[in-house]
Scaffold this active site. Structure first.
Site, PDB file in Angstrom:
ATOM      1  N   GLU A   1      -2.819   0.486  -9.508  1.00 16.33           N
ATOM      2  CA  GLU A   1      -1.657   1.372  -9.650  1.00 16.33           C
ATOM      3  C   GLU A   1      -0.458   0.484 -10.003  1.00 16.33           C
ATOM      4  OE1 GLU A   1      -2.420   5.094  -6.608  1.00 16.33           O
ATOM      5  OE2 GLU A   1      -1.862   3.187  -5.720  1.00 16.33           O
TER       6      GLU A   1
ATOM      7  N   SER B   1       0.822  -1.204   0.000  1.00 16.04           N
ATOM      8  CA  SER B   1       0.000   0.000   0.000  1.00 16.04           C
ATOM      9  C   SER B   1       0.854   1.252   0.000  1.00 16.04           C
ATOM     10  CB  SER B   1      -0.853   0.045   1.268  1.00 16.04           C
ATOM     11  OG  SER B   1      -1.660  -1.084   1.367  1.00 16.04           O
TER      12      SER B   1
ATOM     13  N   ASN C   1      -3.421   6.320  -1.987  1.00 13.77           N
ATOM     14  CA  ASN C   1      -3.288   6.296  -0.529  1.00 13.77           C
ATOM     15  C   ASN C   1      -2.728   7.593   0.023  1.00 13.77           C
ATOM     16  OD1 ASN C   1      -4.452   3.842  -0.154  1.00 13.77           O
ATOM     17  ND2 ASN C   1      -2.546   2.690  -0.008  1.00 13.77           N
TER      18      ASN C   1
HETATM   19  N1  3HC Z   1     -16.127  -8.803  -2.755  1.00 12.34           N
HETATM   20  C1  3HC Z   1     -16.735  -8.952  -3.957  1.00 12.34           C
HETATM   21  N2  3HC Z   1     -17.745  -8.166  -4.369  1.00 12.34           N
HETATM   22  C2  3HC Z   1     -18.181  -7.221  -3.510  1.00 12.34           C
HETATM   23  C3  3HC Z   1     -17.617  -7.015  -2.251  1.00 12.34           C
HETATM   24  C4  3HC Z   1     -16.546  -7.879  -1.871  1.00 12.34           C
HETATM   25  N3  3HC Z   1     -15.932  -7.732  -0.695  1.00 12.34           N
HETATM   26  N4  3HC Z   1     -18.255  -5.981  -1.640  1.00 12.34           N
HETATM   27  C5  3HC Z   1     -19.181  -5.553  -2.494  1.00 12.34           C
HETATM   28  N5  3HC Z   1     -19.141  -6.292  -3.612  1.00 12.34           N
HETATM   29  C6  3HC Z   1     -19.960  -6.128  -4.800  1.00 12.34           C
HETATM   30  C7  3HC Z   1     -21.384  -6.460  -4.493  1.00 12.34           C
HETATM   31  O1  3HC Z   1     -21.629  -7.824  -4.656  1.00 12.34           O
HETATM   32  C8  3HC Z   1     -22.137  -5.606  -5.502  1.00 12.34           C
HETATM   33  O2  3HC Z   1     -22.148  -6.193  -6.780  1.00 12.34           O
HETATM   34  P1  3HC Z   1     -23.474  -6.161  -7.708  1.00 12.34           P
HETATM   35  O3  3HC Z   1     -23.824  -4.706  -7.844  1.00 12.34           O
HETATM   36  O4  3HC Z   1     -23.042  -6.785  -8.997  1.00 12.34           O
HETATM   37  O5  3HC Z   1     -24.483  -6.937  -6.970  1.00 12.34           O
HETATM   38  C9  3HC Z   1     -21.274  -4.358  -5.611  1.00 12.34           C
HETATM   39  O6  3HC Z   1     -19.970  -4.722  -5.174  1.00 12.34           O
HETATM   40  C10 3HC Z   1     -21.820  -3.253  -4.793  1.00 12.34           C
HETATM   41  O7  3HC Z   1     -21.918  -3.731  -3.459  1.00 12.34           O
HETATM   42  P2  3HC Z   1     -23.130  -3.421  -2.485  1.00 12.34           P
HETATM   43  O8  3HC Z   1     -24.367  -3.085  -3.272  1.00 12.34           O
HETATM   44  O9  3HC Z   1     -23.209  -4.493  -1.465  1.00 12.34           O
HETATM   45  O10 3HC Z   1     -22.657  -2.195  -1.646  1.00 12.34           O
HETATM   46  P3  3HC Z   1     -22.273  -0.760  -2.123  1.00 12.34           P
HETATM   47  O11 3HC Z   1     -23.079  -0.269  -3.279  1.00 12.34           O
HETATM   48  O12 3HC Z   1     -22.250   0.031  -0.884  1.00 12.34           O
HETATM   49  O13 3HC Z   1     -20.776  -0.914  -2.643  1.00 12.34           O
HETATM   50  C11 3HC Z   1     -18.463  -0.797  -2.268  1.00 12.34           C
HETATM   51  C12 3HC Z   1     -19.785  -1.418  -1.825  1.00 12.34           C
HETATM   52  C13 3HC Z   1     -18.138  -1.242  -3.673  1.00 12.34           C
HETATM   53  C14 3HC Z   1     -17.402  -1.307  -1.312  1.00 12.34           C
HETATM   54  C15 3HC Z   1     -18.623   0.767  -2.219  1.00 12.34           C
HETATM   55  O14 3HC Z   1     -19.145   1.155  -0.993  1.00 12.34           O
HETATM   56  C16 3HC Z   1     -17.324   1.496  -2.457  1.00 12.34           C
HETATM   57  O15 3HC Z   1     -16.917   1.712  -3.571  1.00 12.34           O
HETATM   58  N6  3HC Z   1     -16.662   1.940  -1.351  1.00 12.34           N
HETATM   59  C17 3HC Z   1     -15.372   2.583  -1.405  1.00 12.34           C
HETATM   60  C18 3HC Z   1     -14.307   1.538  -1.315  1.00 12.34           C
HETATM   61  C19 3HC Z   1     -12.911   2.126  -1.387  1.00 12.34           C
HETATM   62  O16 3HC Z   1     -12.682   3.310  -1.266  1.00 12.34           O
HETATM   63  N7  3HC Z   1     -11.929   1.236  -1.572  1.00 12.34           N
HETATM   64  C20 3HC Z   1     -10.545   1.619  -1.615  1.00 12.34           C
HETATM   65  C21 3HC Z   1      -9.935   1.608  -0.246  1.00 12.34           C
HETATM   66  S1  3HC Z   1      -8.227   2.044  -0.266  1.00 12.34           S
HETATM   67  C22 3HC Z   1      -7.437   0.596  -0.613  1.00 12.34           C
HETATM   68  O17 3HC Z   1      -8.008  -0.450  -0.743  1.00 12.34           O
HETATM   69  C23 3HC Z   1      -5.968   0.699  -0.760  1.00 12.34           C
HETATM   70  C24 3HC Z   1      -5.247  -0.010   0.334  1.00 12.34           C
HETATM   71  O18 3HC Z   1      -3.875  -0.007   0.006  1.00 12.34           O
HETATM   72  C25 3HC Z   1      -5.437   0.620   1.675  1.00 12.34           C
END
Ligand code: 3HC
Length: 489
Positions: A154, A121, A192
């Site tokens: 990335e 990360s 990040n």
């Molecule tokens: N695994 C697989 N699929 C998943 C999942 C998981 N853990 N979580 C959600 N999904 C899928 C769902 O099945 C759904 O798919 P569908 O529309 O085809 O049915 C879709 O994603 C949307 O999920 P939900 O409807 O349950 O929930 P949301 O609409 O709230 O979406 C989210 C969830 C995609 C996580 C959304 O809230 C989001 O984009 N959040 C921001 C996440 C973010 O910022 N991530 C980056 C973090 S930083 C990082 O990772 C870097 C590291 O180095 C720290």
């Protein structure tokens, strides 16, 4: 020579590693998943089965497709099984000593042509590469949580990466259905660095008592349209990972905004790491409940400031008596700025509450040091009556949304100005990596450069935080009358 990537290894099958293994398997590649011991291996298998099981239940995969995907993944506790992999990516804990030891082993075990990638990360890819005899074939390949969903990868190259390799890895990311953004090796890369700085700022404001966890989450989700509020997202990323990324950022930048908020250390030490442990900023057992809907009992309301007529008319339509500030029981001051000065000029300052309408869905309800809790509660009720969610906060410069948003936009301008990444790459990284509705430069255009510059000046004056001072480029653009950073020659 163009490499062909058909067999990949994934070392570490926690949330990220298992997600990455799923992404490769879904794209048709053969995957060898490696964990340290049988128990961890079973947990990793469970992640993959759970995730593809959810997709099956939602009708996004057939039973046959799911079986095919899972059939492409073999599980092992032996790194030696990676001897013929074309590419190995690791997603083990963010500890440099662990990564260095692993890459030393991979360098010994993997065939000479294999590419070694890290999903770190924030740690230095250059330092990881330097432990191998093939630093030219080491890159960063950084996925976002949840890996099967977020579209960004990335791709990080170092000064020693072979010419052309970053492009080949970017092409592989496209084959996985992802959008690559290629950058050099700096702590936190693009996402990040911007994201964790903002998340940490939210934690600092929480500790300062500016607003509650839920009010800050609602402010950023409903006020800016982000998919999650900062504390929900910190719980998703994991507080341990967030803490470690911030430590690495701080080590490089010495910017105190990267010093992890003490509450992060406290929660991590308590074992409250976020979703993966069932609790972090949010605990699973917490009772939720609908917000109060009762009509507030307010004798008469006065509304002051820009937009007062419209709000007063809405309140009158809802059956409230409007009156002058002198006669009213509650005085609502519509303002972008702190209202304490206004309150101090009133005969009964405890009746005055600041109100900042943000977008169409929220209103920040600012209590000054003199505001009574009755007046604040009454205004929260009025806000609900006009169809918005109240965000309760202290009477501080830029309240909540702009206090969090403007420094993030400022950081994006500084990042662009440093030459690290292009405007397009930064915008698409934040949209595809974090699900933001628009990138920081798109947000800047929408808000207006001058508004953001002035907001930053107000934040700097209030908090005296050096990095809240407007980026020199932003200041110059406003002075020159340029309306969009994209208009630069
Ligand atoms: N695994 C697989 N699929 C998943 C999942 C998981 N853990 N979580 C959600 N999904 C899928 C769902 O099945 C759904 O798919 P569908 O529309 O085809 O049915 C879709 O994603 C949307 O999920 P939900 O409807 O349950 O929930 P949301 O609409 O709230 O979406 C989210 C969830 C995609 C996580 C959304 O809230 C989001 O984009 N959040 C921001 C996440 C973010 O910022 N991530 C980056 C973090 S930083 C990082 O990772 C870097 C590291 O180095 C720290």
């Amino acid at each position: 020579m163009t490499r062909s990537f058909e067999k990949v290894g994934v070392v570490g099958l926690g949330t990220m590693g298992a997600g990455i293994a799923e992404v490769f398997a879904r794209a048709g590649l053969g995957v060898t998943g490696v964990e340290a011991d049988p128990a961890a291996l079973e947990r990793g298998r469970g992640h993959l089965e759970g995730s593809t099981g959810r997709a099956l239940a939602k009708g996004r995969l057939t039973e046959a497709e799911r079986a095919e995907i899972l059939g492409r993944v073999t599980f092992t506790t032996s790194l030696e099984d990676l001897a013929d992999a074309d590419l190995v990516i690791e997603a083990i804990p963010e500890v440099m000593d662990f990564k260095r030891a692993l890459f030393t082993d991979l360098d010994r075990i993997c065939k000479p042509s294999a590419v070694l990638a890290t999903n770190t990360s924030s740690l230095s890819v250059t330092e990881i590469a330097a432990t191998t005899a093939r630093p030219g074939q080491v890159v960063g390949m950084h996925f976002f949580n949840p890996a099967p969903v977020m579209k960004l990868v990335e791709v990080i190259h170092t000064v020693t990466t072979e010419d052309g390799l970053a492009e080949e890895v970017a092409a592989l990311a496209r084959r996985l259905g992802k959008t690559p953004v290629s950058v050099g090796d700096r702590a936190g890369f693009v996402v990040n660095r911007l994201l964790l700085t903002y998340l940490n700022h939210a934690a600092v404001l929480l500790e300062n008592g500016l607003a509650t966890r839920d009010d800050i989450d609602a402010a950023m989700k409903l006020g800016v349209g982000l998919p999650m509020g900062p504390f929900t997202l910190l719980d998703l990323i994991g507080l341990d990972t967030s803490y470690e990324v911030l430590c690495v950022l701080f080590q490089e930048s010495r910017d105190r905004r990267h010093a992890p908020a003490p509450i992060l250390r406290e929660l991590v030490t308590a074992g409250l790491l976020g979703r993966k442990t069932g609790g972090g900023f949010h605990r699973e057992e917490e009772p939720g409940g609908p917000p109060p809907t009762a009509k507030p009992s307010v004798g008469s309301v006065a509304v002051l400031g820009e937009g007062a007529e419209e709000l007063a008319a809405k309140l009158a339509d809802a059956g409230f008596k409007t009156a002058s500030a002198e006669a009213a029981d509650v005085v609502v001051a519509l303002s972008r700025n702190p209202v304490i000065e206004l309150a101090a000029g009133l005969p009964r300052p405890k009746r005055l509450v600041g109100l900042h309408l943000v977008g169409d869905r929220i209103a920040e309800v600012a209590s000054t040091a003199l505001t009574s809790s009755e007046a604040a509660r009454a205004v929260e009720g009025l806000v609900r009556i006009v169809g918005r969610t109240p965000v309760r906060c202290k009477d501080r410069a830029e309240f909540v949304v702009d206090a969090l948003l403007y420094p993030y936009l400022n950081d994006a301008v500084r990042m662009y100005d440093s030459g690290y990444a292009t405007i397009e790459d930064i915008d698409s990284a934040m949209k595809l990596g974090c699900g933001y509705p628009s990138g920081p430069f798109e947000m800047l255009d929408e808000l207006g450069l001058e508004t953001v510059r002035d907001g930053l000046r107000a934040l700097y004056a209030e908090y005296r935080e050096p990095s809240f001072a407007p980026a020199p480029l932003l200041d110059q653009l406003v002075t020159a009358g340029v309306r969009s950073i994209r208009d630069l020659p």
